[in-house]
Design a protein around this motif. Structure first.
Motif, short mmCIF file in Angstrom:
data_model
loop_
_atom_site.label_atom_id
_atom_site.label_comp_id
_atom_site.label_asym_id
_atom_site.label_seq_id
_atom_site.Cartn_x
_atom_site.Cartn_y
_atom_site.Cartn_z
N TRP A 1 -55.65 21.02 -76.00
CA TRP A 1 -55.86 20.25 -77.01
C TRP A 1 -56.58 18.65 -76.05
N ASP A 2 -57.15 17.96 -76.93
CA ASP A 2 -58.00 16.63 -76.34
C ASP A 2 -57.20 15.58 -77.21
N ALA A 3 -56.67 14.60 -76.54
CA ALA A 3 -55.69 13.56 -77.14
C ALA A 3 -56.45 12.62 -77.56
N ASP A 4 -56.38 12.03 -78.64
CA ASP A 4 -57.14 10.96 -79.13
C ASP A 4 -56.13 9.95 -79.69
N HIS A 5 -56.21 8.55 -79.42
CA HIS A 5 -55.42 7.53 -79.66
C HIS A 5 -55.51 7.33 -81.31
#
Length: 2048
Positions: A1884-1888
C-alpha cells in the motif's frame, strides 16, 4: 417378372409326434413355413414360397430346405437338411422330386421331403405355367367357392386366385408407445404365427405381383427376414391394404401439470475477480428468487462454500425456461446495492440435460452485461443440480479438491461449447399477424358504433419477445385483427447462449391488465447447427401458428394458461410472421454499442411472396363411426366440426377486419356473426361458384350404448365434411418431416420388438435388431434421394436450405453408422447396440420436428347445443397428401381411431381419463388441384351422395355403404393383474367393459382383488362392419376395453383402459392353426399416462357365412353381368366354431374361455415360508393384535398360523406350509400370488389389514440343481440368483453389482495364492497380504505428512544420500484409514471413467473409420492422436493431483489399512439382503394418481417377511433323501429359528453431506437422533452449529430384541433455539434382514487382522471361529491349517502370513490371517460361497416425508450388531473428528523492490511512495497486520525487517484452516468455517489525509505456491501467470521458505501488471514449538529483528524539519535561491530608488 417358386408339399417318415416347421432358403433369403401342429409321421405343409429375382438363375445356385421340430419355449431343433443344385430347374423351368434329408453329420436319414420347383425367367424360356397350377384347392377349404365368393364380394377381377389380402396375413399395426417399450404397448393382433423368429404368412406365401404394391415387393425381395416386425406380423403386408392408422394409447396430456423441482446451488469460491481490494458478494437468482452469500472483505478471490436451495412446484416447461443467474456484487451493504462486477446466466433446462442433471465443481465465467467490450470479469466455482421428483443425484465423493484448481479445464459450460464465447446480436423481426381473435366484448363496440359510426376491431395487439431473462416489446397496434408491425427486437447475448428457447407472445394491450393471445417457443437448437458445417441460428421469414384457448371472448378465460404456452392448445389463435437472425459482434470495433439492453427498431416491409406462393388447399373428412360419447353431455343433438386455422370455424372464427373491407378472393370466406345481414351473397360470387365449405356434420341425436356411453347412429350413412383454405405452399417442409417420422416410427416399432424379445427371453433378438438397423439404413438412403428436390421453390428461407443440408448429412451418417453397427450386433452385444439404436431414434425425432410452420393443425370439435365439448388436435403434416408414398402423412387417407378429450385443465386427472368420444375418422389434406384421389383410402363399397344435383365436381356430403359384412366377436377375457387399487381397502372390485363398434358388454364383477381371473367369453353377435371383406380382414377396427371398480353406491370408478385388435377369420378360412384358436396375450392397461395393470385376453372376429342358395343366385347374376354388385343376404351360424356351454353351474349363464385358448395347466406345489409381520399400522384406530396371513394363488391357498399377541412376538410359530395349485405351463402367464393380512377380532370378525400381490412368480421357481457342482444333491437355486437354501449349488449372485462368478470346478485341490508380488501400476487396486503389512491397496493419496501419514519422501541431501521416513504406526487413526479409502474410491471411479471414455472413443473411431472407409494405417494414426489427446488429459490431471510433491514422480505411499466406502446404501450392493428372507410391503387404501401426490409409501401399512418356493410336483427323490432333510421345512432347509433374540446394535455415524438448509440463513444446526423400537437416543446437546456438511464422528449403542425392534431410524434434526426442532431427513435400515443374511452383515470383515492400533479387530468372534462356524453350517470339509501358511477349505487352498505382533511388539504364531484370507475370498468357495460384507462405510440418502422422493442430503455411517448370547464385543472404535492442529505462521517482510510510485512531490513533482505491507490469512481479515511505513521511497525500494505472526488451526487431512467465529453480533453461538489456507500480502501507499492507495497484492496457497525467486531480478510476473506449470511447494512440508514474490494488480484493460516485489520469509511452527521459541510482532522482543537501514531520503518532515530544510536548500535549490535573492535585492534597490528619488530631486532643485 423373374421369380423362383417352391411348393413344399410334405415331409414324411418323421420320428415321434410334435410340431414341425420348415425353412426354405434361396440366395441367402430364408422363408419359413407355418407350424404344422401335432403331426405324426407325415407333416403336410402345402405351402408355396416365392422369390422375385433380379438376375438370371445361375446353373450352380443352391436351394436349401431345413426341417425343424418346433418348440414354443426353447430353440427349434433341426431334424435334417436337404440341399440341391438348381441346374435342372434353370434349364427346364420345372422340377418335382422327393428326396431324403441329411443330419448334422452329413449322414442320410429316413425322413424325406417332397417339393415342386418352378422358375420363370423374363423371356419365358423356363417353360410357361400359370398361377393356377399350384392352387389345387386344399381339402380343408370350404369347397370350391372359397376364391370366387371372395373375389366376387370384393368386386375384384377373379383371375388372380387368392387376392393379396387373403394370401398374406393382414398388416396389423402396433401402437406407438411414447417412451416405454416394455411389453409392446399393445400387441395388436400379434398373432402367434410370429412365435418363431420370423414367420411369413399362414398360407401359401405367393405374393401376387400384380396386386401387391411395389413396396411390398421390394421388401420381400431385398430384405432379410430379420426386417419383419413381430409387432406388425409381417412387414411384407404392411402396405397391402393398410387403410387404418394407429391410435395413440395414452390419453392424458403430460405437459402443463405442475411438478416438484428442487434446485441446489453451492457457491464455493470466486477467483480472479476484476477490481482492486473489493468486498465481493455472490447473488444467486433462479427465476425471481434471489439469495445472497455472505460478504468477504478485501479480497478478489473469496471463499464461500455456501449452499442454497430453491424449491419450485411448476410445470416442466416453465421450470426449464427459468434462468439461473450468478452475479458478483462488490461492496454491497444495507444502504447501497453495490456495483456489479459480472454475471453468468444459464437456463434450468441446460442443467437438467447434463448427465446426472448437475454441474459439479465447475467454474462459471463472469461477464459484464453493461460493457461487452470488456473480457472475463472473473470466475465463480459452484455446483448446480436440478432435482425433479424421483431423480436421485449422485454426488461425486467429497474429498480434497485438488484437480479442480484448473479453471480452464472445468468451466461451467455444457459439452461442446467453446470456453471463449463471443458476444452476438439476436435480431427477432416481427412483421405482421393474421387471424387474431377478438379480445373485448362487443357491447361497448356497438355503443361506440352507434355514437361515432365507426366499426373497430376488438383487439389491441403487441408482441413481446423473451430471451435469456430479458424482455422486448413492439409497439401496440390499436384495433387491428391484422396488425402490421415491421419492427425488430434486438438482444445482445453471449454466443452460443446457454438459454434454449426464445418465447414470442402476442399480447392484447388493455388498461387493466394485458393478457396473452398466443405464445410460441422457438428452440434455438432446432434453428441452428453447431457442427463443422453448421450454421448460426436463423429462421424465416416464416409464419408461426399459435394455439390456445377457444376463440370466444370471455372475461375470465378458464383456459388462459393455454395462451401462455402451457399445455396443448385447443384452438387456433393467430399466426405471426417473424424472422430471426444472429450476428456475431466484433467487440474491438469502435462504433459498437456496449450495453446489452434490449433495443427495438423499425425494419422494412417484406414482399408477399417471401413466405411462399399462396395455394388453395382442400381438406376432406369422413366420420365413419362416433361411439363412446360420454353421457354426461346430455342427449341434445351432437355434431362435429373440423377447422384448419380459422377456416371452417363458424361459431367464433374470423372476425373480418373493418379496415380491410373486402379483400381479393384469397380472403377467408367466412362470416362473422354480426355481419350475417350482408350474408354470403357477395362472397360466393367471386368463388368460381365452385364449392362452399361444409365444415360440420348435421346434428344428430345420440343413442344409448350402455350406462356410460352414447353412440351416433350413422350405420351405413357416413357424414362427410370438406373445407377449402389458402396457405403458403410450404409442403416440402412437412414432407421431409414425414419421411423422418416414418423412419423413426418404424425404428421405434422394431426396437420395441427387440426389447420384447429380450424381455420374454425369445430366441434371436440380435437377428431382429440387425433387421431393424438394415431398415434404418435403407430408410436413410431413401430420404437422401427424395429430400433433394423442389429445391428452388418460392419462399425457401435460409433455414430451409441449411436444415436440408444438415438433415441430409445427419441421415447419411446415420445410415452409415447403422450399417456399421449392424455388423457388430452379436448375441452378447445386443443390449449395448440397442442403446445406440435408441440414440438414433432420439436424433430422428429431433430432426423431424420442423421449426418453421406452414399449415396450421386441424381441430375436430364435438359440439352439442352450440357449445364446444371436447376436441382432438391432428397435426396437419400427418394427413398431408403427396404423390410419393414416403412423404405422405402417416394418417393421410387412412381411417384413424381418434379419441376426443376435454380442453385445458379439465383434461388433467380423472376427468381427462374418461373418453369423451371415440371417432373412426378418415382425413385427407392436399392441394385442391391434386384432389382427385381424396377418396382412395376409404374402405370400398360406398356411393357418394352430393349436396346438390348439379355440382358434379363437388365432394360428397355423405357416403352410403351398400356393402356390409356381418361378424361375431368373441372376447376371451381370461384375467388381469396388478390393477390399480381403487378402494380404501387397497383392493378393487374390478369388472371389464369391452367396446366394439357400437356395442358393449361387461364381464362379471369380482370382489376384493387386484388380479381378477374372469375366465369369461363375451360374444358380440351380428356386429356389422361396412366395406369390403378383404380390407376388414387386414384392418379390423380396434376394440377398447375399459376397467372399472364397482362401488356399492355411486358410479363405478374408472381404473384404466387398453386397446386391442382382433384376429379375423373370414368364412372361407379354416378355423385351425397357426392362427386359430388365438393365443392369450398381455395388453398393458393405461390410466392417463401411467400404467395401471395388464390384461391377459384374446379376441377373435369371425365372419358369419352366407347360405349357399343366395351365393348361387349371386354368381349367376354376376356371370350374366346383369348387376355389378349384389347385396348378399345373411347366412346361418352353423359354420362358426362351436361355443361350449357354461360348464360350471354355479356361474350361471357365463361362458368360460374355451379349452384351446385357455392356457395348458400343470400341477405346482408352492411352499410358503412364514417368518413374521412388521410395523403393522392401526386399522380404524384399533391396533392389530392377532394377525394372520392368507396366501392365495389361482383359487387355492394356505393360511399361516395365528400370531397370538402381535405386540409380544410378531413372528409365526409354524414356519413352512404348502399348497398345490394348477398353473399354466408358460411362466409368462402365471397368475399373481396374493398375500393378505387379516386381523382376527372377537366374535369371529375378520378385518383386512393390507395386501400385496406378487406379480412375477418366476423369481421364486425352484430349478433343479446343476450336476456339475461338487455336491449337487443339496443344492437349490432361485431363478434370479437368490438362494432358497443356505447351501445352494451354484454360488448365488448377491446382486448384479457384485458380479461374482459361479465356480463349478471339479473336486481336487485348487490353490489360491495370496503372497506379495512386485509393485503394481497405480490404476490397479490389488490386495496382497504378506507377513508384516496389512492389506495394501496401491492407491495414491494426497495426504500430508503432518497428517500422521508421513509419505516416504526421498529428499536428496547435499551428498546425494537418500533419507527415508517410515510411517509411524502410533499416529495413524481411523480417519487415516477413512481418507485413504475415499481416495481409493475416487481413484477407482476415475479409472473406470477413463476406461469408459477410452472404450467410447475406440468405438467412435471404429464407426467413423467404417463410415469413411479409412485404411487401417490411417486409423492407427488417428487412434494415436486420440490417445495423445487422452493422455494429455490424463497427465494434466495427474500433474494437478501431484503438484504437491514438487515433482512428477509419485512418492511411495504410506501403507494404511483400508475399509470399503460405498457411495450408496449397503442394501443396493447386496440385493436388499433378501437372499432367503424377502420383505413384502402390505398396501391399503386407494392408490394415488400423480396429481394427488399420494405415493405408494403412504399406502404401506406394514410388511410381511417370508419367502416362496414353487416347483412342479412330483419332485425328484435325491433332494428328499439328503442327510438331515427335514420334511417339515420342505425346500427351506437350514434356516435359523425365528425366536426372539437380544442384540447389541452399535451405530457409527461418520458425517453428513449436502444437508438441506433448515434455517433462514441458508444453514442448519444438525444433530443426530437414533430410534430403534421404543428406545431413542437424542444427541441434541452436541449439535453442530451452522453446518451443512457436519462431521459427527460418533458411535451409539442400543440394545434391541429382534423381531420386535428391527427397524432402525437414523434422523438428522435441525436444532432451534426457539420452537421445535425440524427434521432435515431420515434413513431407515431393516436390521433383521441384515442380521440373518448369509452375507454376514452383522459386523463387516476387515481386510486385515490386528490386535491393537487403529485397525483393531472389532468382532468378538475371531476370524478362525467365524470360518469354523461357516464350514460347519455349510457342511464343508475344513478348515485344515497346514504348515507354511496354508489353509484348506472344501478342497481349495489359501495362503497367507502366520505371525502377528502384539502391543509390545512381540511376534507370535496365529491362524487368524489365514482364516481371514479365506473369509475375504469366501465367494470363491463352491456351493455356499458368497461375498461377505467387508468393513465398510455406507452412504445413505436422507429423505423427508414432506418432500417425497427428493434427497435431503446424505449420511455416511455403518452399523455393527452383536448377539448378546456370545461374549461382549470390545469398546467402540473411536471415530471422533480429528481436532485441528494449532500452527503459527511467522512471516518476515524483509524488503520490497520496484514498487510503483504513486505520489507526486509538492515541491519537485518527483514520484515517490510511502510504502507499507499488509498481510493476513484468508478468513481472518479482522486479524490483518501492517508493517511500519517506509516513507518517501524514490526507487520503490522499501526496507522493513518486520514480522507478522498468524496463529491458526489447521486440518491436515482436508487441507483446510478451521475458523470459529460468530457470524454477527446477534448470533447465538460460533460457526465453524473451513477454508483453504491462503496467505494474502498487499503493498500500500500510505497517505496522511486521504485513504491509503492500494498498489498490489499476492495470494499464496500455503499448500502449493511457487517457490520464491532467489533475487529481485529473477522475480517476475511469470511466477503468477504460469502458476500451473511451475513446481510448487507446501509450507507444511518445507516449514521455512525465503524468497522474492511479485505483487500484481490489474490495469484499466484488465491486464495483469507487476506493481512491486517483496522479499519475505515464511516460517511455519506448531503451537508447541511456538511456545518453546516465542517471537515478537514487528521488531519487538523476544527475538527482535534489527532496525532497517533506510537511506536519508526517507526522513520525516515532522521529526527533523531543519535537516529537511538544509537538504532542500543545499542540495536541490541552491542556485535557484541565489537567483531569487539577487532578483529580490535588485527589486528592493529599484523600489528604494523610486521612493527616494523625488525627495532628492526636490532637494537638488531647491538646492537644499
Amino acid at each position: 417378372m423373374m421369380s423362383l417358386v417352391v411348393h413344399l408339399k410334405a415331409v414324411a417318415h418323421l420320428r415321434g409326434k410334435g410340431d414341425r416347421i420348415a425353412k426354405v432358403t434361396f440366395r441367402g433369403l430364408p422363408l419359413y413355413s407355418r407350424v404344422a401342429e401335432n403331426c405324426g409321421e407325415v407333416a403336410h405343409f402345402n405351402e408355396t414360397f416365392r422369390w422375385p429375382i433380379a438376375s438370371r438363375l445361375d446353373q450352380n445356385e443352391m436351394l436349401e430346405v431345413q426341417v425343424y421340430n418346433y418348440s414354443k419355449v426353447f430353440t427349434n431343433r433341426l431334424v435334417g437338411t436337404f440341399c440341391m443344385v438348381l441346374q435342372k430347374v434353370a434349364e427346364e423351368g420345372h422340377l418335382e422330386l422327393t428326396d431324403t434329408l441329411i443330419d448334422d453329420n452329413n449322414m442320410s436319414i429316413k425322413t424325406s421331403v417332397t417339393i415342386d420347383i418352378r422358375y420363370q425367367p423374363m423371356d419365358g424360356t423356363g417353360g410357361m405355367w400359370s398361377d393356377g397350377e399350384f392352387l389345387d384347392v386344399p381339402d380343408d377349404r370350404d369347397g370350391m367357392f372359397a376364391f370366387e365368393t371372395d373375389s366376387l364380394l370384393s368386386g375384384q377381377s377373379h383371375g388372380s386366385g387368392t387376392s393379396p389380402g387373403r394370401s398374406l396375413q393382414g398388416s396389423i399395426p402396433t401402437f406407438r408407445k411414447a417412451g416405454r417399450g416394455v411389453f409392446s404397448a399393445m400387441k395388436l393382433g400379434k398373432t402367434k404365427s410370429s412365435k418363431d423368429d420370423h414367420r411369413r404368412g399362414d398360407e401359401p406365401a405367393v405374393l401376387e405381383m400384380e396386386d401387391l404394391d411395389k413396396k411390398a415387393m421390394r421388401l420381400a425381395g431385398m430384405l432379410e427376414p430379420d426386417t419383419i416386425s413381430l409387432a406388425s406380423v409381417t412387414a411384407v403386408t404392411t402396405n397391402v391394404s393398410n387403410k387404418r392408422s394407429k391410435p395413440d394409447i395414452k390419453m392424458e396430456p403430460s405437459s402443463g401439470r405442475p411438478v416438484d423441482y428442487q434446485i441446489n446451488i453451492t457457491v464455493i469460491e470466486a477467483r480472479q475477480l476484476i477490481g482492486l481490494n473489493m468486498d465481493p458478494v455472490v447473488c444467486v437468482e433462479v427465476g425471481d428468487d434471489k439469495k445472497y452469500t455472505s460478504m468477504k472483505e478485501s479480497t478478489n478471490c473469496p471463499y464461500y462454500n455456501e449452499y442454497f436451495v430453491f424449491d419450485f412446484h411448476v410445470p416442466p416447461d416453465v421450470m426449464f425456461d427459468k434462468i439461473i443467474k450468478l452475479s458478483v456484487i462488490h461492496s454491497k451493504n444495507l444502504l447501497r446495492s453495490g456495483t456489479l462486477v459480472g454475471t453468468f446466466k444459464m437456463d434450468v433446462g441446460t442443467v437438467y440435460s447434463q448427465p446426472e442433471h448437475q454441474f459439479y465443481h465447475k467454474w462459471a465465467i463472469l461477464s459484464d452485461p453493461g460493457d461487452i467490450t470488456a473480457g472475463c470479469k472473473g470466475y465463480v466455482k459452484c455446483d448446480i443440480a436440478v432435482v425433479g421428483k424421483g431423480d436421485n443425484i449422485k454426488t461425486p465423493h467429497k474429498a480434497n479438491e485438488t484437480d479442480e484448481d484448473d479453471i480452464e479445464g472445468n468451466l461451467l459450460l455444457p459439452e461442446g461449447i467453446p470456453a471463449e464465447r463471443q458476444w452476438a446480436r439476436f435480431y427477432v423481426k416481427i412483421h405482421r399477424a393474421e387471424g387474431l381473435p377478438k379480445m373485448n366484448t362487443s357491447i361497448m363496440a356497438n355503443v361506440k358504433k352507434a355514437f361515432i359510426g365507426e366499426n373497430r376491431d376488438l383487439v389491441d395487439p403487441y408482441v413481446q419477445v423473451q430471451f435469456s431473462g430479458q424482455k422486448g416489446k413492439t409497439s401496440v397496434q390499436k384495433s387491428s385483427y391484422e396488425p402490421i408491425w415491421n419492427e425488430q427486437v434486438i438482444f445482445t447475448e453471449l454466443f452460443p447462449p446457454l438459454c434454449k428457447r426464445i418465447k414470442v407472445q402476442i399480447r392484447d394491450s388493455d388498461k387493466v391488465n394485458d393478457v396473452a393471445i398466443g405464445t410460441h417457443f422457438i428452440d434455438l437448437r432446432k434453428i441452428s447447427n453447431d457442427g463443422d458445417k453448421g450454421f448460426l441460428p436463423t429462421l424465416g421469414p416464416a409464419w408461426v401458428n399459435m394455439y390456445g384457448s377457444t376463440r370466444q371472448y370471455t372475461l375470465m378465460d378458464e383456459h388462459q394458461d393455454l395462451n401462455d404456452g402451457l399445455g396443448e392448445g385447443v384452438s387456433f389463435r393467430a399466426r405471426l410472421l417473424i424472422s430471426i437472425a444472429v450476428e456475431i459482434l466484433d467487440t474491438t470495433s469502435p462504433e459498437i454499442i456496449c450495453s446489452t439492453d434490449v433495443q427495438v427498431e423499425p425494419v422494412s416491409n417484406i414482399s408477399e411472396s417471401a413466405t411462399g406462393k399462396m395455394e388453395e388447399f382442400f381438406l376432406f373428412g369422413s366420420f365413419l363411426e362416433a361411439t363412446m360419447i360420454d353421457r354426461k353431455i346430455g342427449d341434445k343433438p351432437i355434431s362435429f366440426e373440423i377447422t384448419i386455422g380459422n377456416y371452417g370455424n363458424h361459431i367464433d372464427g374470423v372476425s373480418k377486419s373493418s379496415s380491410v373491407k373486402k379483400k381479393k378472393k384469397e380472403e377467408e370466406n367466412q362470416e362473422e356473426e354480426n355481419e350475417l345481414i350482408q350474408n354470403s351473397s357477395e362472397d360466393e360470387e367471386d368463388e368460381d361458384a365452385d364449392l362452399t365449405s361444409v365444415s360440420s356434420t348435421p346434428p344428430m341425436k345420440p343413442f344409448i350404448t350402455d350406462r356410460n356411453y352414447f353412440h351416433l347412429p350413422y350405420f351405413e350413412k357416413k357424414p362427410c365434411v370438406y373445407l377449402k383454405s389458402w396457405w403458403q405452399d410450404q409442403r416440402r417442409r412437412l414432407y421431409n418431416s414425414n419421411m423422418m417420422d416414418k423412419i423413426a416410427d418404424k425404428l421405434e416399432e422394431g426396437l420395441n420388438d427387440v426389447q420384447e424379445i429380450i424381455k420374454t427371453e425369445k430366441a434371436f433378438p440380435e437377428r431382429r435388431l440387425r433387421g431393424v438397423l438394415e431398415e434404418l439404413t435403407i430408410g436413410c438412403s431413401r430420404f437422401v434421394t427424395l429430400a433433394n428436390k423442389d429445391v428452388n421453390l418460392a419462399g425457401r428461407t435460409k433455414l430451409d436450405r441449411e436444415r436440408l443440408k444438415s438433415c441430409m448429412r445427419e441421415m447419411d451418417s446415420m445410415g452409415q453408422q447403422a450399417k456399421q453397427i449392424r455388423t457388430q450386433v452379436k448375441k452378447n452385444t445386443v443390449k449395448e447396440k440397442l442403446k445406440l439404436a435408441q440414440n438414433f431414434l432420439q436424433r430422428l425425432r429431433f430432426l423431424a420436428d420442423e421449426p418453421q410452420h406452414s399449415i396450421p393443425d386441424v381441430f375436430i370439435w364435438m359440439m352439442s347445443n352450440n357449445k364446444r365439448i371436447a376436441y382432438a388436435r391432428i397435426p396437419s403434416k400427418d394427413i398431408l397428401y403427396s404423390v410419393v408414398d414416403e412423404e405422405t402423412g402417416k394418417d393421410c387417407g387412412k381411417v384413424k381411431a381418434v379419441f376426443l378429450k376435454l380442453p385445458g385443465k379439465k383434461g388433467f386427472g380423472p376427468a381427462g381419463w374418461t373418453v369423451q368420444a371415440k371417432l373412426e375418422l378418415y382425413l385427407w389434406l392436399g392441394l385442391n388441384k391434386s384432389r382427385k384421389d381424396f377418396l382412395n383410402g376409404l374402405p370400398n363399397g360406398f356411393e357418394e351422395i352430393r349436396a346438390t344435383k348439379t355440382g358434379h365436381g363437388l365432394p360428397p356430403v355423405t357416403l352410403v355403404y351398400d356393402m356390409k359384412q356381418v361378424f361375431q366377436l368373441r372376447a376371451h377375457m381370461y384375467q388381469a393383474r396388478s390393477l390399480f387399487a381403487a378402494d380404501s381397502s387397497g383392493l378393487s372390485d374390478p369388472f371389464a367393459r369391452v367396446f366394439f363398434s357400437s356395442q358393449s358388454q361387461v364381464t362379471e364383477v369380482l370382489n376384493e382383488t387386484l388380479c381378477p381371473t374372469w375366465d369369461q367369453l363375451l360374444v358380440f353377435d351380428d356386429v356389422e362392419l361396412f366395406g369390403e371383406a378383404t380390407e376388414l380382414r387386414d384392418d379390423p377396427p380396434i376394440i377398447v376395453v375399459e376397467f372399472y371398480d364397482q362401488d356399492t353406491v355411486g358410479k363405478a370408478e374408472f381404473i384404466g383402459r387398453t386397446f386391442a385388435k382382433p384376429t379375423i377369420k373370414m368364412c372361407d378360412e379354416p378355423y385351425g392353426p397357426p392362427r386359430f384358436p388365438p393365443q392369450l396375450e398381455y395388453y398393458q392397461i393405461y390410466r392417463g399416462n401411467s400404467i395401471a395393470g395388464e390384461l391377459l385376453a384374446a379376441f377373435e372376429l369371425l365372419q358369419i357365412p352366407f347360405d349357399a342358395e343366395e351365393i348361387r343366385r349371386a354368381l349367376i347374376a354376376v356371370h350374366d353381368f346383369a348387376v355389378p354388385q349384389i347385396k348378399v343376404g345373411q347366412g346361418g351360424r352353423a359354420d362358426l366354431p362351436p361355443l361350449e356351454g357354461p360348464t360350471d353351474s354355479e356361474r350361471g349363464p357365463i361362458l368360460p374361455v374355451p379349452l384351446g385358448i385357455r392356457p395348458v395347466l400343470s400341477r405346482y406345489r408352492i411352499e410358503v415360508l412364514f417368518w413374521g409381520l412388521r410395523d403393522l399400522k392401526r386399522i380404524n384406530l384399533a391396533q392389530v393384535d392377532r394377525p394372520r396371513v392368507d396366501i392365495e394363488c389361482a383359487g387355492r391357498g394356505v393360511q399361516s398360523a395365528l400370531i397370538q399377541n402381535y405386540k409380544k412376538n410378531p413372528n409365526f410359530s409354524t414356519l413352512v406350509k404348502w399348497f398345490e395349485v394348477d398353473l399354466p405351463e408358460n411362466e409368462l402367464l402365471h397368475p399373481p400370488l396374493n398375500i393378505r393380512v387379516v386381523d382376527c377380532r372377537a366374535f369371529g370378525r375378520y378385518i383386512l389389514v393390507g395386501s400385496h400381490a406378487v406379480s412375477i412368480l418366476r423369481h421364486f421357481i425352484y430349478s433343479p440343481p446343476d450336476k456339475s457342482c461338487n455336491n449337487w444333491a443339496t443344492a437349490a437355486k432361485l431363478m434370479n440368483g437368490y438362494m432358497v437354501l443356505t447351501n445352494g449349488c451354484s454360488q448365488a449372485r448377491s446382486s448384479p453389482s457384485l458380479s461374482s462368478r459361479t465356480f463349478s470346478r471339479p473336486a481336487g485341490d485348487v490353490s489360491v495364492n495370496l503372497e506379495a508380488e512386485p509393485p503394481i501400476r497405480k490404476m490397479d487396486t490389488v490386495v496382497k497380504l504378506d507377513a508384516m503389512s496389512d492389506a495394501v491397496v496401491k492407491v495414491d493419496m494426497n495426504e500430508d505428512e503432518s497428517d500422521k501419514e508421513k509419505r516416504k519422501k526421498k529428499k536428496k541431501k547435499k551428498g546425494g544420500v537418500e533419507e527415508e521416513e517410515e510411517t509411524d504406526e502410533r499416529v495413524l487413526d481411523w480417519w487415516s484409514k477413512y481418507f485413504a479409502s475415499i481416495e481409493t474410491l475416487k481413484e477407482n471411479l476415475r479409472s473406470q471413467e477413463a476406461a469408459h471414455v477410452e472404450a467410447e472413443e475406440r468405438e467412435d473411431l471404429e464407426i467413423a473409420a467404417e463410415a469413411a472407409d479409412i485404411r487401417p494405417d490411417d486409423l492407427h494414426l488417428k487412434g494415436s492422436k486420440m490417445k495423445e489427446r487422452f493422455k494429455e488429459k490424463k497427465s494434466s490431471k495427474q500433474k494437478k493431483s501431484h503438484a504437491a510433491d514438487g515433482s512428477e514422480k509419485r512418492p511411495p505411499k504410506a501403507r494404511v489399512d483400508e475399509l470399503v466406502v460405498y457411495n450408496k446404501e449397503l442394501e443396493s450392493e447386496y440385493g436388499n439382503f433378501e437372499d432367503w428372507l424377502h420383505t413384502f410391503n402390505l398396501y391399503r387404501g386407494k392408490a394415488g394418481d400423480d396429481d394427488e401426490h399420494t405415493l405408494d409409501d403412504d399406502r404401506i401399512v406394514g410388511r410381511f417377511k417370508g419367502s416362496l418356493c414353487m416347483y412342479k410336483v412330483p419332485l425328484s427323490q435325491e433332494i428328499t433323501r439328503e442327510a438331515g432333510y427335514d420334511p417339515n421345512m420342505g425346500m427351506f432347509q437350514s434356516i435359523p429359528h425365528n425366536d426372539p433374540i437380544h442384540v447389541l446394535v452399535r451405530v457409527y455415524v461418520v458425517r453428513a453431506t449436502d444437508l438441506h438448509p433448515a434455517d433462514i440463513n441458508g444453514k442448519a444446526d444438525p444433530y443426530i437422533v437414533i430410534k430403534l423400537g421404543k428406545s431413542e437416543i437424542k444427541d441434541k446437546e452436541n449439535y453442530i452449529s451452522k453446518q451443512l456438511n457436519p462431521v459427527f464422528g460418533k458411535s451409539f449403542d442400543i440394545e434391541a430384541t429382534f423381531p420386535m425392534e428391527s427397524m432402525l431410524t437414523v434422523s438428522v434434526y435441525d436444532w432451534d433455539l426457539v420452537g421445535t426442532d425440524d427434521l432435515i431427513g431420515e434413513t431407515k435400515i431393516d436390521l433383521e434382514n441384515r442380521f440373518y443374511s448369509k452375507f454376514r452383515a452383522t459386523c463387516g470383515i476387515a481386510s486385515n487382522y490386528s490386535m491393537h492400533g487403529y485397525n483393531i479387530w472389532r468382532d468378538p468372534m475371531k476370524p478362525s471361529q467365524i470360518l469354523a462356524k461357516f464350514c460347519k453350517e455349510g457342511k464343508l470339509d475344513g478348515p485344515h491349517y497346514g504348515p507354511g501358511g496354508k489353509v484348506k477349505v472344501a478342497n481349495r487352498i489359501f495362503t497367507g502370513p502366520t505371525e502377528i505382533e502384539d502391543e509390545n511388539g512381540l511376534k507370535k504364531q496365529t491362524e487368524e490371517h489365514l482364516a481371514l484370507s479365506v473369509l475375504n475370498h469366501w465367494e470363491e468357495i463352491p456351493r455356499v460361497g458368497c461375498k461377505l460384507v467387508p468393513e465398510h462405510v455406507e452412504t445413505r440418502p436422507l429423505l423427508n416425508p414432506d418432500k417425497p422422493g427428493i434427497e435431503q442430503g446424505r449420511l455416511e455411517m455403518w452399523v455393527d450388531m452383536f448377539p448378546m448370547d456370545v461374549p461382549a464385543p470390545g469398546p467402540a472404535i473411536d471415530i471422533s473428528p480429528r481436532k485441528p492442529k494449532r500452527y503459527e505462521l511467522r512471516v518476515i517482510i524483509w524488503n520490497t523492490d520496484e514498487v510503483i510510485l504513486e505520489d507526486d512531490d509538492y515541491f519537485t513533482g518527483e514520484k515517490s511512495s510511502d510504502i507499507f505491507v499488509r498481510g493476513w490469512l484468508k478468513g481472518q481479515q479482522e486479524d490483518k497486520q501492517d508493517t511500519d511505513v517506509h516513507y518517501h521511497s524514490l526507487t520503490g525500494e522499501g526496507n522493513f525487517n518486520w514480522r507478522f505472526v498468524f496463529p491458526f488451526d489447521y486440518m491436515v487431512a482436508e487441507e483446510k484452516i478451521v475458523i470459529s467465529k460468530k457470524e454477527s453480533m446477534f448470533s447465538w453461538d460460533e460457526t465453524e468455517y473451513k477454508i483453504p489456507p491462503r496467505l494474502t500480502m498487499q503493498v500500500w501507499d500510505a497517505d496522511h489525509f486521504s485513504a491509503d492507495d492500494f498498489l498490489g497484492a499476492i495470494e499464496l496457497d500455503l499448500n502449493r505456491f511457487p517457490r520464491g525467486a532467489k533475487t529481485a531480478k529473477q522475480c517476475n510476473l511469470d511466477m503468477i501467470r504460469n502458476e500451473q506449470e511451475l513446481p510448487t511447494i507446501s509450507i507444511f512440508k518445507q516449514k521455512r521458505v525465503k524468497g522474492w514474490w511479485p505483487f500484481v494488480a490489474r490495469d484499466e484493460n484488465d491486464e495483469m501488471e507487476l506493481t512491486g516485489k517483496v522479499e519475505a520469509e515464511l516460517h511455519l511452527v506448531t503451537a508447541e514449538e511456538a511456545e518453546k521459541s516465542p517471537v515478537g510482532l514487528g521488531r519487538n522482543e523476544p527475538d527482535p529483528l534489527e532496525k532497517p537501514n533506510r537511506p536519508d531520503t526517507t526522513f520525516l518532515w515532522f521529526m527533523s524539519p531543519l535537516k529537511a530544510i538544509r537538504y532542500l536548500v543545499c542540495n536541490r535549490y541552491k542556485w535557484l535561491i541565489i537567483k531569487i535573492v539577487l532578483a529580490l535585492l535588485l527589486l528592493i534597490m529599484i523600489g528604494l530608488f523610486l521612493y527616494s528619488m523625488p525627495g532628492y530631486l526636490v532637494k537638488k532643485l531647491l538646492g537644499a
